[in-house]
Design an enzyme around this catalytic site. Structure first.
Site, short mmCIF file in Angstrom:
data_model
loop_
_atom_site.label_atom_id
_atom_site.label_comp_id
_atom_site.label_asym_id
_atom_site.label_seq_id
_atom_site.Cartn_x
_atom_site.Cartn_y
_atom_site.Cartn_z
N CYS A 1 -4.11 9.99 -5.76
CA CYS A 1 -3.49 9.62 -7.05
C CYS A 1 -4.28 10.11 -8.25
O CYS A 1 -3.72 10.44 -9.28
CB CYS A 1 -3.37 8.12 -7.11
SG CYS A 1 -4.93 7.32 -6.76
N GLU B 1 -1.69 0.06 -9.32
CA GLU B 1 -2.44 1.31 -9.18
C GLU B 1 -1.43 2.41 -8.89
O GLU B 1 -0.94 2.52 -7.76
CB GLU B 1 -3.45 1.21 -8.03
CG GLU B 1 -4.56 0.22 -8.26
CD GLU B 1 -5.50 0.62 -9.39
OE1 GLU B 1 -5.38 1.75 -9.91
OE2 GLU B 1 -6.34 -0.21 -9.75
N GLU C 1 -9.18 -2.01 -9.85
CA GLU C 1 -9.69 -2.33 -8.52
C GLU C 1 -11.18 -2.01 -8.51
O GLU C 1 -11.71 -1.34 -9.39
CB GLU C 1 -8.95 -1.53 -7.45
CG GLU C 1 -7.48 -1.90 -7.42
CD GLU C 1 -6.77 -1.54 -6.13
OE1 GLU C 1 -6.77 -0.36 -5.76
OE2 GLU C 1 -6.18 -2.45 -5.51
N GLY D 1 0.79 -1.23 0.00
CA GLY D 1 0.00 0.00 0.00
C GLY D 1 0.82 1.27 0.00
O GLY D 1 1.95 1.31 0.47
N LYS E 1 1.43 -5.45 3.03
CA LYS E 1 2.44 -4.57 3.63
C LYS E 1 2.01 -3.11 3.44
O LYS E 1 2.00 -2.60 2.32
CB LYS E 1 3.82 -4.77 2.99
CG LYS E 1 4.90 -4.00 3.77
CD LYS E 1 6.14 -3.71 2.96
CE LYS E 1 6.04 -2.46 2.12
NZ LYS E 1 5.98 -1.20 2.87
N ASN F 1 -1.53 7.17 1.55
CA ASN F 1 -2.60 8.16 1.62
C ASN F 1 -3.94 7.60 2.12
O ASN F 1 -4.71 8.32 2.72
CB ASN F 1 -2.78 8.86 0.27
CG ASN F 1 -2.95 7.88 -0.87
OD1 ASN F 1 -2.77 6.68 -0.70
ND2 ASN F 1 -3.30 8.39 -2.02
P1 NDP Z 1 5.79 4.49 -3.17
O1 NDP Z 1 5.80 4.06 -4.57
O2 NDP Z 1 6.97 5.19 -2.61
O3 NDP Z 1 5.53 3.23 -2.22
C1 NDP Z 1 4.41 2.39 -2.39
C2 NDP Z 1 4.63 1.12 -1.57
O4 NDP Z 1 5.60 0.30 -2.20
C3 NDP Z 1 5.14 1.39 -0.15
O5 NDP Z 1 4.55 0.46 0.73
C4 NDP Z 1 6.63 1.13 -0.31
O6 NDP Z 1 7.24 0.83 0.91
C5 NDP Z 1 6.62 -0.04 -1.27
N1 NDP Z 1 7.85 -0.27 -2.01
C6 NDP Z 1 8.81 0.63 -2.34
N2 NDP Z 1 9.78 0.02 -3.08
C7 NDP Z 1 9.42 -1.28 -3.24
C8 NDP Z 1 9.99 -2.42 -3.91
N3 NDP Z 1 11.14 -2.32 -4.58
N4 NDP Z 1 9.33 -3.60 -3.86
C9 NDP Z 1 8.16 -3.70 -3.21
N5 NDP Z 1 7.57 -2.67 -2.54
C10 NDP Z 1 8.18 -1.47 -2.56
O7 NDP Z 1 4.45 5.35 -3.03
P2 NDP Z 1 4.00 6.27 -1.83
O8 NDP Z 1 3.76 5.46 -0.60
O9 NDP Z 1 4.91 7.44 -1.77
O10 NDP Z 1 2.55 6.73 -2.35
C11 NDP Z 1 2.39 7.77 -3.23
C12 NDP Z 1 2.20 7.25 -4.64
O11 NDP Z 1 1.14 6.31 -4.70
C13 NDP Z 1 1.80 8.34 -5.59
O12 NDP Z 1 2.54 8.24 -6.80
C14 NDP Z 1 0.35 8.07 -5.89
O13 NDP Z 1 -0.09 8.58 -7.09
C15 NDP Z 1 0.28 6.60 -5.79
N6 NDP Z 1 -1.08 6.18 -5.50
C16 NDP Z 1 -1.81 5.55 -6.48
C17 NDP Z 1 -3.11 5.21 -6.27
C18 NDP Z 1 -3.89 4.50 -7.32
O14 NDP Z 1 -4.83 3.81 -6.96
N7 NDP Z 1 -3.58 4.60 -8.58
C19 NDP Z 1 -3.78 5.51 -5.00
C20 NDP Z 1 -2.92 6.13 -4.04
C21 NDP Z 1 -1.61 6.45 -4.30
P3 NDP Z 1 7.74 2.01 1.89
O15 NDP Z 1 7.03 3.27 1.53
O16 NDP Z 1 7.34 1.57 3.22
O17 NDP Z 1 9.20 2.12 1.67
#
Ligand code: NDP
Length: 485
Positions: free
Chosen positions: A285, A251, A459, A151, A177, A154
Site C-alpha cells: 500500500c 489503513e 497502526e 485484512g 476476517k 498482501n
Molecule cells: P479490499 O478493499 O478489496 O478488501 C479489504 C478487506 O475488506 C477484505 O477482507 C474484503 O473482503 C473486505 N471487505 C470488502 N468489502 C467489505 C465491506 N463492505 N464490509 C466489510 N469488509 C469488506 O482490498 P484488497 O484485499 O484488494 O487489498 C488491497 C488494498 O489494500 C489496496 O488498496 C492497498 O493499498 C490496501 N492496503 C492498505 C494498507 C495500509 O496499511 N494502508 C496495507 C495493505 C493494503 P474480501 O476481499 O474477502 O471480499
C-alpha cells in the site's frame, strides 16, 4: 493426500478450530502454479454469531487481567512465532505467492515484532492524575471492548498481528476476517496465541468475503473496526461503522510520491525505488509508485534502474534465490495488465517489462514507464502491482505541488544529500509515513498510516494504543458540594 497448507478448519472461535461446510467454499489457489492447495468455507450467519458472542463474552475477564499478564501471553506468542518462522513463512508463500526470500524476513517476523512490542507495552498502560486545588481528576485508559479486524491479502500474518497485538494489549477482544484471497495465515496466528495461553474467545478468526465483513462491522456489540484495504472499501466500511458510532482505524491505499533530487546517490535512489515498487511484486500500500526524478539525472537514473531490474530473479517462490514472485491471483494480474496497457496507450515510454511472464502462474514482468505525466491513469490510480511511473521535474516547489496533487496521502520519500532540503520537502508533503534516503521501512516502533483518502488512525508504535483504548475521567471532590438551590 492433504496439502500441507490445508488448515485444520476454516474458522478459529472460542479457542478452537471450527468448521461449517455449509458456508460457500473458498478455494485457495497457489499463485505460482494456479493449483488449488487448500479450501476454506465462508462463515455462515451462525458462525459469525458464534465468533461475536465468544469475543463479547471473553472481553471483561481479559481486560480485568493485569497488563503484565496480558503482555506475557503476547510475548510468549512472539517467541513461538519466531521459533516457527520457517514453516510460517512457507505458509505465507503458499497463501500469497510472495517469495520465501521475503516471507522469511517480513511476515511472521514482523508479526512477532508486533506481539513482542505491544506485549511489552501492555503493562505500562495508565491514566494520569490532574490536581485541581484540593480536588483532583484521575483518568483511566480503558479497552474499547469487542473489535473487528479486516485484512487485505498482501500481508495476511502481519495484518492480523498489527491489529490483534495492540487490541489485545489494551484488553480488547477481536474477531478477525482475513481477505478471502489469503485465508490461511491468520488461523495460525490464532492457534499460536492460544498455545501461548490466550484465554478462549479473545482472538477469533472467521472466513468470508465482503458480506461477512459487513455483518461484523454492523453488529451492535462491536465497538471498533480496523480495516486494511482499498480506499473504496474503506469509505463503505467507515460509513457503516459511523452509523453505529464505532471507533475506526482505516489503513487504505495510496499513490505515493518518491522524489529524487539530482544530488542524490543514484544507487541508493534506485534501490529505494526498487524497494518501493517491486517488493511483494508491487502489492504494497505504501509504495512510492510516482517516482519524480529531477531532470539532470533522469536518463542516468533510468539506465541504472533498468540494469538492476534486469537482475530480478523471477521464478519459484519457494526457492530462496527467487527475488520476484507472482501476483496474488489471476484477477489482480489482469487488473495490473489493464493498467500496463493504459500506460502504453496514453503515451508513456516503456523502459522495461510491460507484459505477463511466459510461465505458469500469475507472473508479471517488473515494469517501468518513463515520460509519465501527472494526468495519465497510471500516475493517478493505485495499481497494486509491479508498475513504476517515472516523472520528470525541474524545481523543488514544482515537485512538492505535483506530489501533493492526489487524493491519497499514505507515504512519501525524498532522496537527496542536502538534509536541509530533505526536511523542508518532507515537511510540506501530505503523507502519514515518510522516508528520507530510504523507502518502505515499517518498524513496529514507528507510527504507520495515512492522511487524506489513505485513511484515519495509526497502526504500530504507542499511537496504536490510543486507537484501541479510550479515556475515562473521574472528578473527585474533597469538600462540600455547592449548588444554586
Ligand atoms: P479490499 O478493499 O478489496 O478488501 C479489504 C478487506 O475488506 C477484505 O477482507 C474484503 O473482503 C473486505 N471487505 C470488502 N468489502 C467489505 C465491506 N463492505 N464490509 C466489510 N469488509 C469488506 O482490498 P484488497 O484485499 O484488494 O487489498 C488491497 C488494498 O489494500 C489496496 O488498496 C492497498 O493499498 C490496501 N492496503 C492498505 C494498507 C495500509 O496499511 N494502508 C496495507 C495493505 C493494503 P474480501 O476481499 O474477502 O471480499
Amino acid at each position: 493426500m492433504t496439502h500441507p497448507a490445508q488448515p485444520k478448519a476454516s474458522h478459529f472461535i472460542n479457542g478452537a478450530y471450527v468448521e461449517d461446510t455449509s458456508g460457500t467454499a473458498i478455494p485457495v489457489i497457489y499463485a505460482a502454479t494456479g493449483e488449488q492447495i487448500a479450501r476454506v468455507h465462508a462463515a455462515t450467519p451462525e458462525i459469525v454469531e458464534q465468533a461475536l458472542a465468544s469475543g463479547k463474552a471473553a472481553q471483561q475477564a481479559w481486560a480485568a487481567m493485569t497488563g503484565t499478564e496480558r503482555g506475557r501471553v503476547l510475548r510468549r506468542a512472539a517467541d513461538i512465532m519466531r521459533d516457527r518462522n520457517h514453516d510460517l513463512s512457507v505458509l505465507e508463500t503458499y497463501d500469497t505467492g510472495k517469495p520465501l526470500q521475503e516471507t522469511l524476513v517480513a511476515d511472521a517476523t514482523s508479526g512477532a515484532d508486533a506481539l513482542e512490542y505491544f506485549g511489552g507495552l501492555a503493562a505500562s498502560l495508565s491514566g494520569e492524575h490532574i490536581q485541581l486545588g484540593e480536588d483532583w481528576v484521575y483518568t483511566i485508559r480503558e479497552a474499547l471492548g469487542l473489535c473487528v479486524g479486516i485484512g487485505a491479502w498482501n500481508y495476511p500474518t502481519q495484518i492480523a498481528c498489527w491489529k490483534g497485538a495492540p487490541a489485545l494489549a489494551c484488553g480488547n477482544t477481536m474477531v478477525f476476517k482475513p481477505s478471502e484471497a489469503t485465508p490461511l495465515c491468520a488461523l495460525k496466528v490464532a492457534e499460536i496465541l492460544h498455545e501461548a495461553g490466550l484465554p478462549a474467545g479473545v482472538f477469533n478468526v472467521v472466513q468470508g468475503l465482503g458480506d461477512v465483513g459487513a455483518a461484523l462491522v454492523t453488529d451492535p456489540r462491536v465497538n471498533k473496526v480496523s480495516l486494511t484495504g482499498s480506499a473504496s472499501t474503506g469509505k463503505k466500511v467507515y460509513a457503516a461503522a459511523a452509523a453505529g458510532m464505532k471507533h475506526v482505524t482505516m489503513e487504505l491505499g495510496g499513490k505515493s510520491p518518491l522524489i529524487i533530487f539530482d544530488d542524490a546517490d543514484i544507487d541508493n535512489a534506485v534501490g529505494g525505488a526498487i524497494n518501493g515498487n517491486f517488493y511483494s511484486s508491487g502489492q504494497v500500500c505504501s509504495n512510492g509508485t510516482r517516482v519524480f526524478v529531477q531532470k539532470g539525472i533522469k536518463e542516468k537514473f533510468l539506465a541504472r534502474l533498468a540494469e538492476r531490474v534486469g537482475t530480478a530473479v523471477i521464478g519459484d517462490p519457494l526457492d530462496e534465490a527467487t527475488s520476484f514472485g507472482p501476483m496474488v491471483n489471476e484477477a489482480q494480474m489482469n487488473i495490473v495488465l489493464g493498467y500496463i496497457e493504459k500506460g502504453k496507450s496514453e503515451g508513456a515510454r516503456l523502459i522495461c517489462g510491460g507484459a505477463r511472464c511466459d510461465m505458469p502462474g500469475w507472473y508479471l514482468q517488473p515494469t517501468v514507464f518513463a515520460d509519465v505525466t501527472d494526468d495519465m491513469t497510471i500516475a493517478r490510480e493505485e495499481i497494486f502491482g509491479p508498475v513504476m511511473s517515472v516523472l520528470e521535474f525541474d524545481s523543488e516547489d514544482e515537485v512538492v505541488a505535483r506530489a501533493n496533487d492526489t487524493e491519497f496521502g499514505l507515504s512519501a520519500g525524498v532522496f537527496t544529500k542536502d538534509f536541509t532540503r530533505a526536511h523542508r520537502v518532507i515537511g510540506q508533503l501530505e503523507a502519514g509515513s515518510c522516508f528520507i534516503n530510504s523507502y518502505n521501512d515499517a518498524p513496529v516502533e514507528a507510527p504507520f498510516g495515512g492522511v487524506k483518502a489513505s485513511g484515519v488512525g495509526r497502526e504500530n508504535s504507542k499511537e496504536a494504543l490510543k486507537h484501541f483504548s479510550q479515556v475515562k475521567s473521574v472528578y473527585v471532590r474533597m469538600g462540600d458540594v455547592e449548588a444554586a438551590f
